[in-house]
Design an enzyme around this catalytic site. Structure first.
Site, mmCIF file in Angstrom:
data_model
loop_
_atom_site.group_PDB
_atom_site.id
_atom_site.type_symbol
_atom_site.label_atom_id
_atom_site.label_comp_id
_atom_site.label_asym_id
_atom_site.label_seq_id
_atom_site.Cartn_x
_atom_site.Cartn_y
_atom_site.Cartn_z
ATOM 1 C CG ASP A 195 -65.722 -12.491 -52.942
ATOM 2 O OD1 ASP A 195 -66.900 -12.291 -52.622
ATOM 3 O OD2 ASP A 195 -65.389 -13.204 -53.919
ATOM 4 C CG ASP A 282 -70.414 -14.907 -58.413
ATOM 5 O OD1 ASP A 282 -70.510 -13.897 -57.698
ATOM 6 O OD2 ASP A 282 -69.538 -15.772 -58.259
HETATM 7 C C1 GLA Z 1 -67.281 -14.866 -55.459
HETATM 8 C C2 GLA Z 1 -67.230 -13.618 -56.324
HETATM 9 C C3 GLA Z 1 -66.707 -13.964 -57.690
HETATM 10 C C4 GLA Z 1 -65.324 -14.589 -57.563
HETATM 11 C C5 GLA Z 1 -65.378 -15.795 -56.651
HETATM 12 C C6 GLA Z 1 -64.007 -16.332 -56.321
HETATM 13 O O1 GLA Z 1 -68.224 -15.773 -55.925
HETATM 14 O O2 GLA Z 1 -68.492 -13.032 -56.408
HETATM 15 O O3 GLA Z 1 -66.664 -12.831 -58.505
HETATM 16 O O4 GLA Z 1 -64.430 -13.630 -57.052
HETATM 17 O O5 GLA Z 1 -66.011 -15.490 -55.413
HETATM 18 O O6 GLA Z 1 -64.052 -17.468 -55.517
#
Ligand code: GLA
Length: 640
Positions: A195, A282
Site C-alpha cells: 500500500d 478503494d
Molecule cells: C488502503 C487500500 C485498501 C486497504 C486499506 C487498509 O485503503 O487501498 O485496499 O488495504 O488501505 O488500511
C-alpha cells in the site's frame, strides 16, 4: 540499424587546404525501436490472480480465525478448485517493529499461532504452513512508506501498531530488504500487497504527526492530483521493493500487488513494477463505486496481459449492494471483473455467505473467461453512459466472450451485432449464456437483448472471424506492450464514472473530480480520447488509436508474415499542424514507413512483410512541432 548515418566529402578552400567535413544526420526525434519484447514480468501470474482478502470483509478487525474460516469455506465449497487459491491478509496484523533489531512483531491476540516464542518472538510460519498444507498460497500486507493506511485513517482502533514512534513504523521504508526477507524467507509468504498511505497521508500538519505519534513523510504522492505526485520518487521506492523481491525469490514465485490507487500515472508504469497495480481508489459495496472502479480499467486494455494485470480492487460480491438480495448486481460485478481480466479476489466473509453468493463466485464458465490462457483483456465494442458491450478474445479458435451491460436502474435493450464480435454476420454464431448455463439460439447478423436494471448478460460466442486471414491487433491486446504512450502532459481521465465521494460525504466539497492520469493512452478500436477512429472522414471499427510519439511492441512470436494498416492523422486530433510518419519494425529492423501524413489527408496503406519477426514495433513519429497532441489512427491494423 544505426540512426547516425554520416556522409562526408572534402571541402577545399581557395588556399587549396582540404579538410574533411562530416555532417551527422541527427537521430530522428521521438521513440526508437527496442528490437525486443521489453516487458519483463514481476513475479509470476500468467493469469489474473484469484483468491480472498480480509479487507472488504473485516477491515482492520482481522483475526486468524476469521481468515481460516473463509479459507475453510473456499475449500469445502469447491471455490478453491475453481481457482481461488490465494489467501491474503490485509491491514491490521502488526503489533510493532521490535526496537532491538527492527524485526516485525505480530499481534498474537489476533493470530494465536504466531506466538511461537511468546509475544516477543512471533512468526507467521505456522499460519503459512497451515495454509500451504490446505493447498493455498498465503499473502501478507505492508506499506511502501513508514506507516500504514490504518494508522492514517482509523485512529483509536485497538489493532493499530503500538509502542514508540519508531516501533510504530511498520511500513517497508528503511527496512525493505529486512522485511521482505522475513516475509518471503522465514515466514514463507507467496504474495504481498504494498500500500502507499505512507507516501501520501503523513504531512507535517497532520494532528498525529504534530503530536509525535508518527513521523512526517513528504507527501510525495497525491491520490487525486497527478501533478502533485513525484512520480520518479514513487517509482524508485516501489522499484526498490521489486528488486529486493527479485533477489529473495529469484525463481519469480511471488505476486507483488501494488496499491497506490491509480495515482502517479501508475496505469502506465505498473506493469514494470508489479504483478498487479490498483487503478483507482478503494471500491466499496455500492453500485456507483463499482462502476467507478470498473471504468478505471475498462479503457486500459493494452496495459494488461499475461504476467501483469490492472487491478480495479477486490470484489464486493456478497456485500452491501452486491449481497444475496442483489444477485443481479453481484453477477454484473463478477461479469465485469471477469471480462476485464481483473484479479478475482473475494472480499466477503464466506462463513456467512448464502449459496447464491457462492454460486456467483464459483461459476466455472465465468471464471474460465477470466482465466483464459491468452490473457487478453476485454475491449469496449460499444459504450454510452448507460450501456456497454465488452468483448474479450478467447484462446479457443473463433471464440469470444461478451458482456452486455446495463449500467442504469431502468430496463434497456442492447443490440449485439456480429460486427461487435468481429465475426461474419452471414454465418451463424453459436451463443452460450454463461449465467444461465445454457446454449442460446445462434446469432445471425444481430439480435436485441432485453436487460433488466443493472443486469449483465455474459455470453460465449463462437463464429467465423470477420478477417479471412489473420487477426486485428485490437483483438489481441494481451500481445501489446505500451513501450511509450506519447503523453507529454498528464491529464486525468474524464470518462470514469464519479459517484458520490465516500471520503467526502455530503456536498460541502467541490465534488468528486476526474483523478487518474492515463487520458491519452493508446486504445483498441478507439482514439486515445475515446472517439471513433476516423481518417479524412473514413471511420474504422477496428484499429489502434495512439498519440504521435507512441511506440507499441506487438508480441508476434514468429507467428505472422505480414502487418498491414491504413494509417493517418485522426480527424479528432487536437494538434492539426504537425506531420506524422508511421513506421513498422520487425525485431528492430525498419520494414515500412508511410509518407508524412497530415490532418485531413486520406489514409495511406501501410503493409510490411514481417518475416516471422518475434516483435513487431509500431511507431507514430511526429514530424515538426504542434501546439497540441497529435492523434493518429492505425486503421484496421492487423497481422496475418
Ligand atoms: C488502503 C487500500 C485498501 C486497504 C486499506 C487498509 O485503503 O487501498 O485496499 O488495504 O488501505 O488500511
Amino acid at each position: 540499424m544505426s540512426n547516425r548515418a554520416a556522409t562526408s566529402l572534402l571541402l577545399c578552400s581557395a588556399l587549396l587546404l582540404c579538410a574533411p567535413v562530416v555532417w551527422a544526420k541527427p537521430a530522428p526525434q521521438g521513440p526508437q525501436p527496442s528490437g525486443r519484447w521489453s516487458y519483463e514480468p514481476v513475479g509470476s501470474a500468467p493469469l489474473p490472480p484469484m483468491g480472498w482478502n480480509s479487507w472488504n470483509a473485516f477491515g482492520v478487525d482481522i483475526t486468524e480465525a476469521k481468515v481460516l474460516g473463509s479459507a475453510n469455506v473456499i475449500r469445502s465449497t469447491g471455490l478453491q478448485e475453481a481457482g481461488y487459491v490465494n489467501i491474503n491478509i490485509d491491514d491490521g496484523w502488526w503489533r510493532k517493529r521490535r526496537s532491538a533489531d527492527g524485526r516485525m512483531q505480530i499481534r498474537t491476540n489476533l493470530f494465536p499461532s504466531a506466538a511461537t516464542g511468546g509475544p516477543q518472538e512471533t512468526s507467521f510460519r505456522p499460519f503459512t504452513d497451515h495454509l500451504h498444507a490446505m493447498g493455498f498460497k498465503a499473502g501478507i500486507y505492508t506499506d511502501i512508506g513508514r506507516n500504514a493506511c490504518s494508522q492514517a485513517w482509523s485512529p483509536g482502533n485497538p489493532n493499530l501498531p503500538e509502542g514508540t514512534q519508531p516501533e510504530r513504523e511498520v511500513g517497508l521504508h528503511g527496512h525493505v530488504a529486512q522485511d521482505l526477507a522475513l516475509y518471503f524467507g522465514e515466514w514463507n509468504f507467496d504474495t504481498i500487497k504494498v500500500d502507499s498511505c505512507g507516501l501520501a497521508h503523513y504531512p507535517a500538519d497532520k494532528p498525529t504527526v504534530r503530536n509525535g505519534t508518527y513521523r512526517a513523510f513528504g507527501p510525495i504522492m497525491a491520490d487525486a492530483v497527478p501533478n502533485r505526485t513525484d512520480i520518479p520518487a514513487v517509482k524508485a521506492l516501489y522499484g526498490e521493493a521489486r528488486d529486493a523481491l527479485r533477489r529473495i525469490r529469484p525463481k519469480g514465485d511471488y505476486i507483488l500487488s501494488l496499491c497506490n490507487w491509480g495515482a502517479g500515472n501508475v496505469r502506465s508504469w505498473g506493469p514494470d513494477y508489479g504483478t498487479t497495480w490498483r487503478t483507482s481508489n478503494d471500491i466499496d459495496a455500492t453500485w456507483g463505486r463499482m462502476l467507478h472502479n470498473f471504468d478505471s480499467v475498462a479503457t486500459r486494455e493494452f496495459y494488461a496481459g499475461p504476467g501483469h494485470w490492472s487491478d480495479p480492487d477486490m470484489l464486493e460480491v456478497g456485500n452491501g449492494e452486491f449481497d444475496a438480495a442483489h444477485l443481479t448486481e453481484a453477477r454484473a460485478h463478477m461479469s465485469l471483473w471477469a471480462i476485464a481480466s481483473a484479479p478475482l479476489i473475494i472480499g466477503t466473509d464466506l462463513t456467512r455467505a448464502p449459496q447464491g453468493i457462492i454460486d456467483v463466485l464459483g461459476n466455472r464458465e465465468v471464471i474460465a473467461v477470466n482465466q483464459d490462457r491468452a490473457g487478453h483483456q476485454g475491449v469496449l465494442a460499444y459504450a454510452d453512459s448507460e450501456r456497454e458491450i465488452v468483448v474479450k478474445t478467447l484462446s479457443e479458435t473463433g471464440a469470444k466472450a461478451v458482456v452486455l451491460f446495463n449500467r442504469t436502474a431502468v430496463p434497456t435493450d442492447i443490440t449485439l451485432t456480429a460486427q461487435h464480435l468481429k465475426m461474419r454476420g452471414d454465418a451463424p454464431i453459436a451463443l452460450r449464456d454463461l449465467w444461465g448455463g445454457a446454449d442460446r439460439d445462434p446469432l445471425l447478423g444481430q439480435r436485441v437483448f432485453h436487460l433488466g436494471p443493472h443486469e449483465a448478460i455474459m455470453l460465449k460466442a463462437v463464429g467465423t472471424p470477420e478477417l479471412a486471414k489473420g487477426r486485428y491487433i485490437s483483438e489481441m491486446p494481451g500481445r501489446v506492450h505500451v513501450a511509450a504512450d506519447g503523453i507529454a502532459v498528464l491529464e486525468p481521465d474524464p470518462i470514469i464514472h464519479r459517484p458520490a465521494d465516500p471520503y467526502h460525504p455530503g456536498t460541502t466539497s467541490t465534488g468528486n473530480r476526474p483523478a487518474y492520469a492515463g487520458w491519452g493512452g493508446p486504445r483498441a478500436d478507439a482514439t486515445p480520447y475515446d472517439q471513433t477512429l476516423s481518417i479524412a472522414g473514413a471511420s474504422f471499427r477496428s484499429g489502434l488509436g495512439t498519440l504521435a510519439g507512441a511506440r507499441l511492441e506487438v508480441k508476434a512470436d514468429g507467428q505472422f508474415q505480414r502487418f498491414s494498416a491504413r494509417v493517418g492523422v485522426d480527424d479528432s486530433t487536437r494538434g492539426r499542424r504537425a506531420g506524422v510518419r508511421f513506421e513498422v519494425y520487425g525485431d528492430g529492423r525498419l520494414l515500412a514507413t508511410s509518407p508524412v501524413m497530415r490532418f485531413g489527408s486520406p489514409a495511406a496503406e501501410l503493409s510490411a512483410p514481417t518475416g516471422r519477426a518475434r516483435v513487431i514495433e509500431l511507431i507514430a513519429r511526429q514530424i515538426g512541432p504542434d501546439i497540441a497532441n497529435v492523434v493518429v489512427t492505425w486503421g484496421d491494423a492487423r497481422v496475418e
